[in-house]
Design an enzyme around this catalytic site. Structure first.
Site, PDB file in Angstrom:
ATOM      1  N   GLY A 289      14.258   9.160  26.947  1.00 37.65           N
ATOM      2  CA  GLY A 289      15.187  10.277  26.765  1.00 37.65           C
ATOM      3  C   GLY A 289      15.263  11.125  28.023  1.00 37.65           C
ATOM      4  O   GLY A 289      15.964  10.811  28.970  1.00 37.65           O
ATOM      5  N   GLY A 290      14.486  12.201  28.039  1.00 36.19           N
ATOM      6  CA  GLY A 290      14.562  13.180  29.132  1.00 36.19           C
ATOM      7  C   GLY A 290      14.498  12.566  30.523  1.00 36.19           C
ATOM      8  O   GLY A 290      15.285  12.922  31.417  1.00 36.19           O
TER       9      GLY A 290
ATOM     10  N   SER B  23       8.464  10.706  25.382  1.00 35.29           N
ATOM     11  CA  SER B  23       7.938  11.344  26.597  1.00 35.29           C
ATOM     12  C   SER B  23       7.362  10.338  27.602  1.00 35.29           C
ATOM     13  O   SER B  23       6.361  10.615  28.253  1.00 35.29           O
ATOM     14  CB  SER B  23       6.905  12.418  26.237  1.00 35.29           C
ATOM     15  OG  SER B  23       7.513  13.435  25.447  1.00 35.29           O
TER      16      SER B  23
ATOM     17  N   TRP C  92      20.711   8.934  26.832  1.00 35.53           N
ATOM     18  CA  TRP C  92      21.116  10.210  27.438  1.00 35.53           C
ATOM     19  C   TRP C  92      21.314  11.305  26.391  1.00 35.53           C
ATOM     20  O   TRP C  92      21.471  12.475  26.733  1.00 35.53           O
ATOM     21  CB  TRP C  92      22.411  10.034  28.222  1.00 35.53           C
ATOM     22  CG  TRP C  92      22.276   9.167  29.443  1.00 35.53           C
ATOM     23  CD1 TRP C  92      21.121   8.749  30.033  1.00 35.53           C
ATOM     24  CD2 TRP C  92      23.349   8.632  30.240  1.00 35.53           C
ATOM     25  NE1 TRP C  92      21.408   7.991  31.143  1.00 35.53           N
ATOM     26  CE2 TRP C  92      22.762   7.903  31.297  1.00 35.53           C
ATOM     27  CE3 TRP C  92      24.747   8.698  30.155  1.00 35.53           C
ATOM     28  CZ2 TRP C  92      23.531   7.243  32.260  1.00 35.53           C
ATOM     29  CZ3 TRP C  92      25.507   8.037  31.110  1.00 35.53           C
ATOM     30  CH2 TRP C  92      24.905   7.323  32.154  1.00 35.53           C
TER      31      TRP C  92
ATOM     32  N   GLU D 100       9.099   4.915  18.167  1.00 38.09           N
ATOM     33  CA  GLU D 100       9.219   6.249  18.728  1.00 38.09           C
ATOM     34  C   GLU D 100       8.559   7.261  17.786  1.00 38.09           C
ATOM     35  O   GLU D 100       9.210   7.732  16.834  1.00 38.09           O
ATOM     36  CB  GLU D 100      10.693   6.617  18.906  1.00 38.09           C
ATOM     37  CG  GLU D 100      11.437   5.719  19.861  1.00 38.09           C
ATOM     38  CD  GLU D 100      12.578   6.471  20.528  1.00 38.09           C
ATOM     39  OE1 GLU D 100      12.617   6.507  21.756  1.00 38.09           O
ATOM     40  OE2 GLU D 100      13.415   7.051  19.811  1.00 38.09           O
TER      41      GLU D 100
END
Ligand code: PEP
Length: 251
Positions: free
Chosen positions: A233-234, A212, A10, A167
């Protein structure tokens, strides 16, 4: 067989109210996730709330960082034992944002890996190259150096207690995902490097892709032989998107 893991990072997002809504959404939808293990890595201050809300569910939780030290005069730091106190299973170490904005060296990251492991937490060790490094053709050298720091300090057997996450820095939060082939190449390289020390540890090691990942590209990434889930993530901030990635691991 490696069980896929989909872990949300997060980062520094959310509030008590938004996290409650997000976790309500995850809890009500997680039944569709048949295969993957699911985890969320929350900002430290929200871990008590996360623990209260996820206790007794299939969703695990963890921190995004920890101290190299066990306790003492380290103002502002959080020790592995403190994460244990709030039921954490996982902790991210060496995220590229910590390496870049907090100057975490490979050696520091390795010490964090060791601190997590000593406390019985499962470290998620992040490695990855910048765009400049990819363009210079040194991707493998960079991720090897980052991985070798942990192997050098703790030994390859220590990787049996953790998870690796590839990553590429240029893919994090940019909307640019590595192609499944680009990711698979690096994952295979990492697994082979671990195998050169210990074949059994390499075979059992989960290597997540992060950068992503979304519901629309997760299935083709996770279909690759050496991609064992995702660090998200997002897309981890929306229950629907995160669950979409988790169900993509159903195959
Ligand atoms: C991350 O920060 O670990 C990450 C993968 O972010 P995003 O999914 O937003 O690219």
């Amino acid at each position: 067989m490696r069980r896929p893991l989909v872990a949300g990072n997060w980062k520094m997002n959310g509030s008590r109210a938004s996290i409650k809504l997000l976790l309500d959404g995850l809890k009500s939808g997680v039944g569709t996730v048949k295969v993957a293990e699911v985890a969320v890595c929350a900002p430290f201050i929200y871990l008590p709330d996360v623990q209260t809300q996820l206790q007794g569910t299939v969703i695990a939780w963890g921190g995004q960082d920890l101290s190299t030290e066990a306790s003492g005069a380290y103002t502002g730091e959080i020790a592995a034992s403190m994460l244990n106190d709030f039921g954490c299973k996982y902790v991210i170490v060496g995220h590229s944002e910590r390496r870049a904005y907090h100057n975490e060296s490979d050696e520091t990251v390795a010490r964090k890996y060791a601190a997590a492991r000593a406390a019985g937490l499962v470290p998620i060790l992040c490695v990855g190259e910048t765009l400049d490094e990819r363009e210079q053709g040194i991707t493998e050298a960079v991720v090897a150096r980052q991985l070798d720091a942990v192997i050098g300090l703790e030994g390859a057997a220590a990787l049996a207690d953790g998870v690796l996450a590839y990553e590429p820095v240029w893919a994090i939060g940019t909307g640019k995902t590595a192609t499944p082939e680009q990711a698979q190449d690096v994952h295979a390289f990492l697994r082979a490097r671990v195998a050169s020390h210990d074949a059994a540890v390499a075979e059992g090691l989960r290597i997540l892709y992060g950068g992503s990942m979304k519901p629309g590209n997760a299935a083709e990434l996770m279909a690759k032989t050496d991609i064992d889930g995702g660090l998200i993530g997002g897309a981890a901030l929306k229950a629907e998107d995160f669950l979409g990635i988790c169900t993509a691991a159903n195959g």
